[in-house]
Design a protein around this motif. Structure first.
Motif, PDB file in Angstrom:
ATOM      1  N   THR A 368       0.844  -1.193   0.000  1.00  0.00           N
ATOM      2  CA  THR A 368       0.000   0.000   0.000  1.00  0.00           C
ATOM      3  C   THR A 368       0.878   1.240   0.000  1.00  0.00           C
ATOM      4  OG1 THR A 368      -1.720  -1.151   1.236  1.00  0.00           O
ATOM      5  CG2 THR A 368      -1.844   1.234   1.182  1.00  0.00           C
ATOM      6  N   THR A 430       2.815  -2.026   4.289  1.00  0.00           N
ATOM      7  CA  THR A 430       2.868  -0.580   4.081  1.00  0.00           C
ATOM      8  C   THR A 430       4.233  -0.147   3.554  1.00  0.00           C
ATOM      9  OG1 THR A 430       1.267  -0.142   5.829  1.00  0.00           O
ATOM     10  CG2 THR A 430       2.746   1.655   5.258  1.00  0.00           C
ATOM     11  N   ARG A 489      -4.877  -3.317   4.843  1.00  0.00           N
ATOM     12  CA  ARG A 489      -3.801  -2.356   4.608  1.00  0.00           C
ATOM     13  C   ARG A 489      -3.122  -1.816   5.849  1.00  0.00           C
ATOM     14  NH1 ARG A 489      -7.804  -0.282   1.968  1.00  0.00           N
ATOM     15  NH2 ARG A 489      -7.952  -0.525  -0.267  1.00  0.00           N
ATOM     16  N   VAL A 497       0.601   4.510   9.962  1.00  0.00           N
ATOM     17  CA  VAL A 497       1.214   3.832   8.828  1.00  0.00           C
ATOM     18  C   VAL A 497       2.544   4.454   8.471  1.00  0.00           C
ATOM     19  CG1 VAL A 497      -0.980   3.111   7.850  1.00  0.00           C
ATOM     20  CG2 VAL A 497      -0.031   5.333   7.233  1.00  0.00           C
TER      21      VAL A 497
END
Length: 526
Positions: A368, A430, A489, A497
């Motif tokens: 992602t 990520t 994700r 993230v």
């Protein structure tokens, strides 16, 4: 030929075959698609200072190409009009003026309007994002600092330089300049190291929102750059600058800052293990690692953007709002509005959350790509791209074709396997950092090749007669084929993230509130 009444661009709908317009070409460039020039694009201005977008399609190049020149004035007879359909109007109008087979163009020697047609906006209006978001604007200021030219991207038009401008009120504005203008200003600063004040005018800039604050950026080859030029606006700015009590004219005032690429380079040099895809297909433990792979696909039917808080970066949620009627006190209605879970935050913006598949010689896996890295690669904000996508009336289930520029390009990645991945057996990881710097990518590939050779050498060691071959133990982790296909994700309401932002050796580390159980931190884009 007899020329009829003069019409101005504000009244363009009143023009007929007997009337004419006097215009000055402020900017001219070619629109190229698939290595073919599709149209000649222009920004023109009439004698009242009104600016308009104009174009000549390729079937009429032979009639007008040799006549049209930048900073020249013309009389236009029998122009045509076309709608703006790409979601962004250079001048704020819904139409463009076109020159077709019946149009007539003559040189004009008595144009009485402005020379450059600058439309300066206040720095604070850019920073606070109250300036025009869907049209161009101009700025003037002197350079107080800059970062060296960044050339790691193999595409020259993506090379850029970042400068900080100051106005007469000492308000600082960050500006990112791409392509040929970036080289132009870099060469000037290199060749004129003793110049105390470098005053520049940048015409036809766009708003860029970064970490909740407004900045300015150039737009391909459309932007015009004036560096210490002998024009009225720059000369007037210099005179006011010299008279300002807060400035001294004998002291050099430009600071050279460290290149962004140096801090990025730190993250790709030995701090994290280098892995191939086959080694990290199953999320067995939390870790950050380096990966060299090519983007081969962008997954359809998954969101490529989300609405996030401008201040803290966290995903916003819909909440009910009660509406009271002032004309009918008993009339109460309820609507849904979006709010950040942090009560101190009020504004929201669209941010990237691009689901990509990457591939190396050992396999393919999903990653992602979040806003900071995606915007740096695409050179367009999620807000701007969504507006173009909506204007084209494309389905939300399909990603914009502009994202295809990411495909078939090889990158170095810093990737994060989080506690969420491990606990949920989710192998959509990520991306914390991404680079296309060929020196870094080639160095990582050389290390992978060396690792492969060493692995083969170890496997070729002969077994002694008393060696026992043990049966292979099957992993207890869920097979990637059984991992849920929905894109979780590593988010859980967009947790941190970007927690790897403390990767760089040049940045301060974050402190956990507990040694045993680290808290999840709401995501903040730096």
């Amino acid at each position: 030929m007899e020329i009829g009444n003069k019409v101005y661009l504000n009244n363009i709908d009143q023009i007929d075959e007997k009337s004419h317009i006097k215009v000055r070409v402020l900017k001219i460039w070619n629109f190229v698609r698939n290595n073919k020039v599709c149209s000649i694009e222009m920004i023109i201005m009439d004698e009242e200072g009104t600016q308009y977008q104009a174009r000549v399609f390729n079937q009429n190049f032979s009639r007008f190409r040799h006549l049209l020149k930048e900073d020249e004035s013309y009389i236009v007879i029998k122009p045509n009009m076309a709608a703006v359909t790409n979601g962004f109007s250079y001048t704020g109008h819904k139409q463009t003026l076109t020159l077709d087979w019946k149009s007539i163009l003559k040189k004009c020697d008595d144009f009485s309007g402005p020379v450059n047609g600058f439309m300066f906006v206040d720095f604070n209006s850019i920073i606070e994002q109250t300036c025009p978001k869907d049209t161009f604007f101009d700025v003037i200021g002197h350079i107080v600092s800059f970062r060296p030219l960044e050339t790691s991207n193999p595409v020259p038009s993506k090379h850029y330089i970042k400068v900080t401008l100051s106005n007469l009120d000492s308000v600082h504005l960050k500006v990112t300049i791409f392509g040929s203008q970036a080289y132009q200003i870099s060469e000037y600063l290199k060749n004129n190291p003793t110049v105390n004040f470098v005053v520049i005018v940048m015409q036809f800039l766009k708003l860029n929102i970064w970490n909740g604050l407004g900045e300015a950026k150039s737009h391909f080859e459309v932007t015009k750059l004036f560096i210490n030029s002998d024009i009225y606006e720059i000369n007037e700015f210099k005179n006011k600058l010299k008279c300002h009590d807060n400035f001294g004219i004998t002291e050099k005032s430009i600071t050279t800052l460290q290149s962004y690429s140096s801090s990025y380079t730190d993250d790709f040099k030995g701090n994290f293990p280098l892995k191939t895809i086959c080694e990290i297909t199953e999320p067995i433990k939390e870790m950050k690692f380096l990966l060299v792979a090519s983007i081969v696909n962008i997954r359809q039917n998954l969101p490529w953007y989300y609405e996030a808080c401008k201040k803290c970066g966290k995903k916003i949620i819909p909440v009910p709002k009660t509406n009271h009627s002032y004309t009918n006190p008993e009339g109460i209605s309820e609507t849904m509005v979006v709010e950040c879970t942090n009560a101190q935050c009020k504004k929201s913006e669209f941010q990237y959350i691009i689901p990509i598949n990457v591939q190396d010689c050992t396999g393919t896996i999903g990653l992602t790509l979040f806003d900071r890295e995606a915007r740096r690669l695409l050179n367009i904000s999620a807000y701007e791209l969504k507006k173009i996508h909506d204007a084209a009336r494309d389905s939300d289930a399909l990603f914009p074709m502009q994202l295809n520029v990411l495909k078939n390009r090889k990158f170095g990645f810093v990737v994060d396997i989080t506690e969420y991945n491990v606990n949920n057996y989710n192998n959509i990881y990520t991306v914390l950092r991404v680079t296309e710097d060929m020196s870094i990518v080639c160095e990582l590939e050389s290390k992978i090749e060396l690792m492969s050779i060493q692995s083969v050498s170890l496997n070729q060691v002969a077994l002694e007669s008393d060696d026992v071959v043990q049966p292979v133990q099957k992993s207890t982790a869920t097979s990637p084929c059984k991992i849920s296909g929905d894109l979780k994700r590593n988010l859980q309401e967009i947790y941190d993230v970007d927690s790897g932002y403390d990767l760089s050796s040049t940045k301060a580390k974050r402190k956990s509130t507990a040694e045993e159980t680290p808290l999840l931190i709401p995501k903040i884009e730096k």
